[in-house]
Scaffold this motif. Structure first.
Motif, PDB file in Angstrom:
ATOM      1  N   ALA A 121      16.915  35.647  46.712  1.00  0.00           N
ATOM      2  CA  ALA A 121      17.401  34.744  45.666  1.00  0.00           C
ATOM      3  C   ALA A 121      18.701  34.148  46.183  1.00  0.00           C
ATOM      4  CB  ALA A 121      17.624  35.508  44.370  1.00  0.00           C
TER       5      ALA A 121
ATOM      6  N   SER B  94      17.795  28.911  43.822  1.00  0.00           N
ATOM      7  CA  SER B  94      16.478  28.819  44.450  1.00  0.00           C
ATOM      8  C   SER B  94      16.042  30.174  45.005  1.00  0.00           C
ATOM      9  CB  SER B  94      16.485  27.772  45.571  1.00  0.00           C
ATOM     10  OG  SER B  94      17.341  28.164  46.613  1.00  0.00           O
ATOM     11  N   ILE B  95      14.767  30.238  45.355  1.00  0.00           N
ATOM     12  CA  ILE B  95      14.183  31.399  46.013  1.00  0.00           C
ATOM     13  C   ILE B  95      13.882  30.971  47.448  1.00  0.00           C
ATOM     14  CG2 ILE B  95      12.315  33.086  45.991  1.00  0.00           C
ATOM     15  CD1 ILE B  95      14.089  33.074  43.444  1.00  0.00           C
TER      16      ILE B  95
ATOM     17  N   PRO C   9      13.004  28.363  40.851  1.00  0.00           N
ATOM     18  CA  PRO C   9      12.469  29.561  40.193  1.00  0.00           C
ATOM     19  C   PRO C   9      11.122  29.310  39.508  1.00  0.00           C
ATOM     20  CG  PRO C   9      14.815  29.410  39.808  1.00  0.00           C
ATOM     21  CD  PRO C   9      14.404  28.125  40.483  1.00  0.00           C
TER      22      PRO C   9
ATOM     23  N   TRP D 247       8.410  29.081  42.196  1.00  0.00           N
ATOM     24  CA  TRP D 247       8.154  30.419  42.761  1.00  0.00           C
ATOM     25  C   TRP D 247       7.318  31.250  41.792  1.00  0.00           C
ATOM     26  CZ3 TRP D 247       7.890  32.655  47.199  1.00  0.00           C
ATOM     27  CH2 TRP D 247       7.866  34.036  47.281  1.00  0.00           C
TER      28      TRP D 247
END
Length: 67
Positions: free
Chosen positions: A28, A32-33, A50, A53
């Motif tokens: 993380a 954003s991921i 997120p 994802w």
């Protein structure tokens, strides 16, 4: 290498990674991921919102079963 004044990125290996070196790591990173290949730690990183994802991982699990 991180930029000055930025928090470190804590990567974790996928729980589905096997012993064949075909693994990904997920982190993380702010809003954003991020996903990267464990064999290419300095290589390209994919970034997802997120919501994207969550949709991606939900789709991987397959269709939900009605209650």
């Amino acid at each position: 290498m991180g930029e000055i004044g930025t928090a470190p990125t804590w990567w974790r290996k996928s729980s589905y990674s096997g012993g064949d070196n075909n693994c990904v790591e997920v982190a993380a990173t702010g809003a954003s991921i991020s996903v990267r290949d464990t064999k290419r730690l300095q290589g390209d990183v994919l970034r997802f919102s997120p919501g994207a994802w969550q949709a991606f991982t939900t789709d991987l699990r397959g269709p939900s079963v009605p209650a």
